[in-house]
Design an enzyme around this catalytic site. Structure first.
Site, short mmCIF file in Angstrom:
data_model
loop_
_atom_site.label_atom_id
_atom_site.label_comp_id
_atom_site.label_asym_id
_atom_site.label_seq_id
_atom_site.Cartn_x
_atom_site.Cartn_y
_atom_site.Cartn_z
N LYS A 201 6.33 0.65 12.13
CA LYS A 201 7.05 -0.54 11.67
C LYS A 201 8.51 -0.58 12.13
O LYS A 201 9.23 -1.53 11.83
CB LYS A 201 6.99 -0.61 10.14
N SER B 77 0.82 -1.22 0.00
CA SER B 77 0.00 0.00 0.00
C SER B 77 0.86 1.27 0.00
O SER B 77 0.48 2.27 -0.62
CB SER B 77 -0.95 -0.01 1.20
N THR B 78 2.01 1.25 0.68
CA THR B 78 2.87 2.45 0.69
C THR B 78 3.39 2.71 -0.72
O THR B 78 3.43 3.86 -1.18
CB THR B 78 4.04 2.26 1.69
N GLY C 1 7.20 -9.09 2.81
CA GLY C 1 6.43 -10.22 2.30
C GLY C 1 4.99 -10.25 2.79
O GLY C 1 4.26 -11.20 2.47
N GLU D 258 10.72 -9.14 -4.91
CA GLU D 258 11.25 -7.95 -4.24
C GLU D 258 12.73 -8.16 -3.90
O GLU D 258 13.56 -7.26 -4.06
CB GLU D 258 10.45 -7.67 -2.97
N ASP E 171 10.81 0.58 -2.00
CA ASP E 171 9.84 -0.41 -1.53
C ASP E 171 9.51 -0.16 -0.06
O ASP E 171 10.28 0.49 0.66
CB ASP E 171 10.43 -1.83 -1.70
C1 5RP Z 1 4.95 -6.88 0.04
C2 5RP Z 1 5.81 -6.16 1.02
C3 5RP Z 1 5.40 -4.80 1.43
O1 5RP Z 1 6.45 -3.92 1.21
C4 5RP Z 1 5.07 -4.82 2.88
O2 5RP Z 1 4.08 -5.80 3.11
C5 5RP Z 1 4.55 -3.46 3.36
O3 5RP Z 1 3.29 -3.22 2.84
P1 5RP Z 1 2.45 -1.93 3.15
O4 5RP Z 1 3.13 -0.78 2.50
O5 5RP Z 1 1.10 -2.24 2.53
O6 5RP Z 1 2.34 -1.77 4.63
O7 5RP Z 1 6.81 -6.65 1.47
O8 5RP Z 1 5.41 -8.18 -0.20
#
Ligand code: 5RP
Length: 237
Positions: free
Chosen positions: A141, A50-51, A115, A123, A101
């Protein structure tokens, strides 16, 4: 009695909504801040989640700087395509100047658990081909020790029981991610309660188990830059 319950229910809902909105605001902030790190004429590696989706929504502002993108998941490729960005294969470039990412957890060594969205294998491949991996997270986080977030492991399905047993031997609790198949057509075991004292050692050990495609520890090659939003500032650590 009934009215009492409604008030309590309403308060809980308001609390959840406030927290969610707050986290979303933080994601917005960090996803926008990372634009400053992108130079002109770059092929950009782009992760998933989502980020990253918020980041993609801001990419239009620097469209002229971006030659093409290498994506880490089918979903991200689709989104980039819908937004008019050229998506190329990793094999066409080999090395990528910048990979952006998110993560599910990060520590101060910039080691990560990733993940949550199930895209960890691609990734990790794209990150490994990047000169600079910039990880963008909100402060919820950032942890002193990795492992509260269940560690995702992508597994070839015939090895499910074997790997699950290995995790139980380690005192952890593997849970099969229901109704989920990765872009590589494998399963995910989400491993709860894993004691991650030495991320690099554990990452290597899990990688060596036959049937494990990838584990969600990004510690042998951590992020190069970690941007953390607390809703007021974005810190670069
Ligand atoms: C996907 C990932 C994402 O970077 C991780 O889950 C973070 O996600 P979000 O931005 O939705 O909190 O590793 O495989």
């Amino acid at each position: 009695m009934l009215a009492g319950y409604s008030v309590q229910y309403w308060n809980i809902l308001t609390h959840i909504r406030a927290n969610y909105m707050h986290q979303n605001d933080k994601k917005q902030m960090v996803a926008e801040a990372v634009l400053d790190y992108i130079d002109t004429g770059q092929v950009l590696g782009i992760g998933s989640g989502s980020t990253v989706e918020i980041f993609i929504s801001h990419l239009n502002k620097i469209r002229s700087k971006i030659d093409a993108c290498v994506s880490s998941s089918d979903k991200t490729s689709q989104l980039l395509d819908q937004n008019g960005f050229r998506v190329i294969e990793l094999r066409e470039v080999g090395t990528i100047p910048i990979y952006i990412d998110g993560a599910d957890e990060a520590n101060k060594q910039k080691q990560l658990i990733k993940g949550g969205g199930g895209a960890l294998t691609r990734e990790k491949i794209v990150a490994s081909c990047s000169e600079k991996f910039i990880c963008i997270i909100d402060d919820s986080k950032f942890v002193s020790k990795l492992g509260k977030f269940p560690l995702p492991i992508e597994v070839i399905s015939m090895a499910q029981s074997k790997i699950a047993l290995e995790m139980i031997k380690k005192g952890a609790r593997p849970v099969l991610r229901e109704n989920f198949i990765t872009d590589n057509k494998n399963i995910i075991l989400d491993v709860h309660g894993m004691d991650i004292n030495e991320p690099i050692v554990l990452e290597r050990e899990l990688n060596n188990m036959p049937g494990v495609v990838t584990n969600g520890l990004f510690s042998q090659k951590p992020a190069d830059v970690l941007l953390i939003s607390d809703g007021i500032n974005v810190k670069n650590i």
